[in-house]
Design a protein around this motif. Structure first.
Motif, mmCIF file in Angstrom:
data_model
loop_
_atom_site.group_PDB
_atom_site.id
_atom_site.type_symbol
_atom_site.label_atom_id
_atom_site.label_comp_id
_atom_site.label_asym_id
_atom_site.label_seq_id
_atom_site.Cartn_x
_atom_site.Cartn_y
_atom_site.Cartn_z
ATOM 1 N N SER A 9 10.161 -4.233 1.163
ATOM 2 C CA SER A 9 9.923 -2.787 1.090
ATOM 3 C C SER A 9 9.277 -2.366 -0.224
ATOM 4 O O SER A 9 8.772 -1.237 -0.347
ATOM 5 C CB SER A 9 11.240 -2.028 1.284
ATOM 6 N N LEU A 10 9.307 -3.262 -1.225
ATOM 7 C CA LEU A 10 8.722 -2.936 -2.522
ATOM 8 C C LEU A 10 7.197 -3.063 -2.536
ATOM 9 O O LEU A 10 6.530 -2.535 -3.430
ATOM 10 C CB LEU A 10 9.315 -3.842 -3.601
ATOM 11 N N TYR A 11 6.650 -3.798 -1.553
ATOM 12 C CA TYR A 11 5.213 -4.046 -1.549
ATOM 13 C C TYR A 11 4.451 -2.836 -1.003
ATOM 14 O O TYR A 11 4.772 -2.313 0.066
ATOM 15 C CB TYR A 11 4.879 -5.281 -0.697
ATOM 16 N N ARG A 12 3.429 -2.427 -1.769
ATOM 17 C CA ARG A 12 2.544 -1.361 -1.307
ATOM 18 C C ARG A 12 1.335 -2.003 -0.626
ATOM 19 O O ARG A 12 0.790 -2.987 -1.106
ATOM 20 C CB ARG A 12 2.097 -0.503 -2.489
ATOM 21 N N HIS A 13 0.916 -1.426 0.484
ATOM 22 C CA HIS A 13 -0.199 -2.025 1.240
ATOM 23 C C HIS A 13 -1.517 -1.865 0.483
ATOM 24 O O HIS A 13 -1.806 -0.802 -0.073
ATOM 25 C CB HIS A 13 -0.313 -1.355 2.608
ATOM 26 N N ARG A 14 -2.290 -2.967 0.471
ATOM 27 C CA ARG A 14 -3.645 -2.908 -0.093
ATOM 28 C C ARG A 14 -4.580 -3.622 0.868
ATOM 29 O O ARG A 14 -4.351 -4.770 1.220
ATOM 30 C CB ARG A 14 -3.728 -3.606 -1.453
ATOM 31 N N ASP A 15 -5.608 -2.940 1.293
ATOM 32 C CA ASP A 15 -6.629 -3.582 2.119
ATOM 33 C C ASP A 15 -7.915 -3.667 1.311
ATOM 34 O O ASP A 15 -8.197 -4.685 0.685
ATOM 35 C CB ASP A 15 -6.835 -2.833 3.431
ATOM 36 N N VAL A 16 -8.663 -2.602 1.243
ATOM 37 C CA VAL A 16 -9.900 -2.611 0.466
ATOM 38 C C VAL A 16 -9.563 -2.441 -1.017
ATOM 39 O O VAL A 16 -8.887 -1.485 -1.405
ATOM 40 C CB VAL A 16 -10.848 -1.493 0.922
ATOM 41 N N VAL A 17 -10.030 -3.402 -1.838
ATOM 42 C CA VAL A 17 -9.805 -3.372 -3.283
ATOM 43 C C VAL A 17 -11.140 -3.170 -3.987
ATOM 44 O O VAL A 17 -12.017 -4.048 -3.932
ATOM 45 C CB VAL A 17 -9.141 -4.676 -3.773
ATOM 46 N N PRO A 18 -11.357 -2.039 -4.633
ATOM 47 C CA PRO A 18 -12.609 -1.823 -5.378
ATOM 48 C C PRO A 18 -12.748 -2.842 -6.515
ATOM 49 O O PRO A 18 -11.754 -3.267 -7.116
ATOM 50 C CB PRO A 18 -12.451 -0.401 -5.930
ATOM 51 N N ILE A 19 -13.975 -3.239 -6.800
ATOM 52 C CA ILE A 19 -14.231 -4.199 -7.874
ATOM 53 C C ILE A 19 -14.616 -3.428 -9.133
ATOM 54 O O ILE A 19 -15.683 -2.821 -9.212
ATOM 55 C CB ILE A 19 -15.356 -5.186 -7.485
#
Length: 535
Positions: A9-19
């Protein structure tokens, strides 16, 4: 030791990561400047090392030296430069976790969203003939550490190890960042890259060749990368692909000059044909079907075109079976050989090269596959075969010398008078026999096969098959057997067909009976003391 565990539950979702920040450190500078330009135009901060930083800076783009990030200069001739928390903290921080993000802030570390690293040219250095410390200095330490750290953290970092992936990076810049699926695929390639690299290093330490004086390795890793999927395997319901082994210089690395893509069976037959043709030092050709030869020959000594002569003589052994065969030549294919093949249906021709005029003639056969061997092609020193649950490793069965007298030096004459046939013809028959699946019988004349009996479950049937295929050509022929005759019935078949010389390993409890039969028929018999089974 197990790694840390976290509450999902501590993990936040990340899909697209800006460079926003990239670490670039490459030995292969291919397309480095266009990549740096794309990064700079998209406002990405570039951190780099040594010569990579210099190339980027010389091209007119801003770059931050890694020493400015670590607060420590590169040292020990570059052995230590990126192994620092300010670098690896930025690579390994999992920004899906709030406390990781907080720790970066606490220590003033900025994360990386893109890492572009390829490793020191270890394989290329070894291939160039370097030895000792020159090779050791090409063992990359910091590079693999950065690659593995970034690949582990693919949820947050895109790791690129090959210039071929640069276009996808540029595309991601235009789309606002890399997707999770893209980063996961790049991570898989990265781990395969470091695994291959470590395997090459381990193999170098173990020794590029394993001699009979050195124990077989206690640990064996076979590392290969897929070249391409094949249409199917031995049969249409089987999946298949061809892989290139690290440091390989064989049929897998051959160049397809024309024709349909190679099939699984094509590769198997072509490799078997090479094994047969390259056992012979004179210009030679082997024709294969189902991994067995239907003809092997060296050139007529008087031939104006030796390799064309070798092909004609090999084809004459069994023209019926040669239909749809795979051909290997140990010399470049000439115009004359190509013209001889014009009306013969052939699946594959593999050779060290092809004359331009030969290519022009063979190009008229659109489906004919032409394979050119790599310039550094070499026969394998070891054989590896998979078995259920493991694999078998053995020294490759190769003749110790190309000198005829050396090959025959340990033969024992046990029947008849020394043969008046040329020693080259006797050695040819013995060498050709090695290329035939056991039980193997080869009949030969003038350094060309005239009858082959292969793969039978008893040796007498192999004798009958060889004699049947030779017909009248059996009279006066040399017969070679890959293993001893357990009974005299096989040699009796050969004797009745008119064979003049028999070459066999010996070692049967009934050798005396076989030798007696040879004497009775006036046959010269040699015992080689060495077996050449081929399963």
């Amino acid at each position: 030791m197990a790694g840390p565990s976290h509450d999902p539950s501590l993990y936040r979702h990340r899909d697209v990561v800006p460079i926003r920040r990239a670490l670039v450190s490459v030995s292969d500078k291919t397309d480095l400047v266009p990549l740096a330009q794309a990064l700079a135009e998209n406002g990405v901060e570039i951190v780099s090392t040594g010569s990579t930083a210099q190339v980027i800076r010389d091209a007119g783009f801003d770059v931050t030296d890694v020493a400015d990030v670590t607060g420590f200069p590169e040292m020990l001739d570059g052995r230590v430069k990126t192994l620092h928390p300010n670098v690896h903290g930025g690579l390994l921080a999992d920004l899906r976790l709030a406390h990781h993000e907080a720790q970066l802030g606490e220590y003033g570390i900025s994360p990386f969203e893109l890492v572009v690293v390829n490793l020191y040219p270890f394989v290329e250095t070894v291939a160039a003939g370097a030895e000792g410390d020159r090779v050791v200095e090409q063992i990359d330490i910091g590079g693999p550490a950065m690659v593995r750290a970034s690949a582990k953290n693919f949820a947050n970092v895109a790791i690129v190890v090959n210039p071929a992936s640069y276009p996808s990076v540029v595309d991601a810049l235009g789309r606002g960042g890399t997707s999770l699926a893209e980063r996961r695929e790049l991570a898989a390639r990265a781990f395969a890259h470091t695994s291959s690299y470590d395997t090459a290093v381990a193999q170098w330490f173990a020794g590029e060749t394993i001699s009979r004086e050195v124990d077989l390795p206690g640990h064996l890793t076979v590392q290969a990368e897929k070249i391409t999927d094949l249409r199917y395997g031995e049969n249409s319901h089987q999946r298949a692909a061809i892989y290139s082994r690290i440091g390989g210089h064989g049929i897998a690395q051959a160049e397809l000059l024309q024709g349909k893509p190679m099939s699984y069976n094509n590769y198997v037959d072509a490799d078997a044909a090479l094994r047969a043709a390259y056992d012979l030092v004179l210009p030679a050709v082997a024709i294969m079907k189902h991994a067995n030869p239907c003809g092997i020959a060296v050139a007529d000594p008087k031939a104006l075109d030796p390799i064309a002569s070798a092909h004609i003589r090999a084809h004459e052994c069994d023209p019926l079976s040669a239909f749809g065969g795979v051909i290997a030549a140990n010399r470049p294919v000439t115009l004359k050989m190509a013209e001889n093949l014009r009306d013969i249906f052939t699946e594959v021709i593999v050779a060290p090269d092809f004359e331009p005029a030969a290519l022009e003639v063979l190009s008229q056969k659109k489906n004919l596959r032409l394979l050119r061997l790599p310039a550094d092609w070499e026969q394998e020193n070891m054989d590896v075969r998979l078995v259920s649950g493991g694999l078998l490793l053995q020294d490759a069965d190769r003749f110790p010398s190309d000198d005829f007298e050396s090959v025959a030096s340990n033969w024992e004459l046990v029947a008849g008078e020394p043969s008046d046939l040329p020693l080259a013809d006797l050695v040819f028959a013995w060498k050709a026999c090695r290329a035939v699946k056991s039980n193997a019988i080869v009949l030969a004349k003038h350094s060309a096969t005239v009858g082959i009996g292969m793969g039978q479950v008893n040796r007498v049937d192999s004798c009958r098959l060889a004699v049947e295929r030779a017909g009248d050509r059996a009279v006066g022929a040399i017969a070679a057997s890959d293993a001893f005759f357990p009974f005299s019935d096989g040699p009796e078949v050969l004797a009745n067909a008119g064979v003049k010389v028999i070459i066999q390993p010996g070692g049967s409890v009934r050798d005396d009976e076989t030798i007696a039969l040879a004497k009775e028929h006036g046959i010269t018999m040699y015992l080689t003391g060495e077996r050449h089974f081929f399963h």
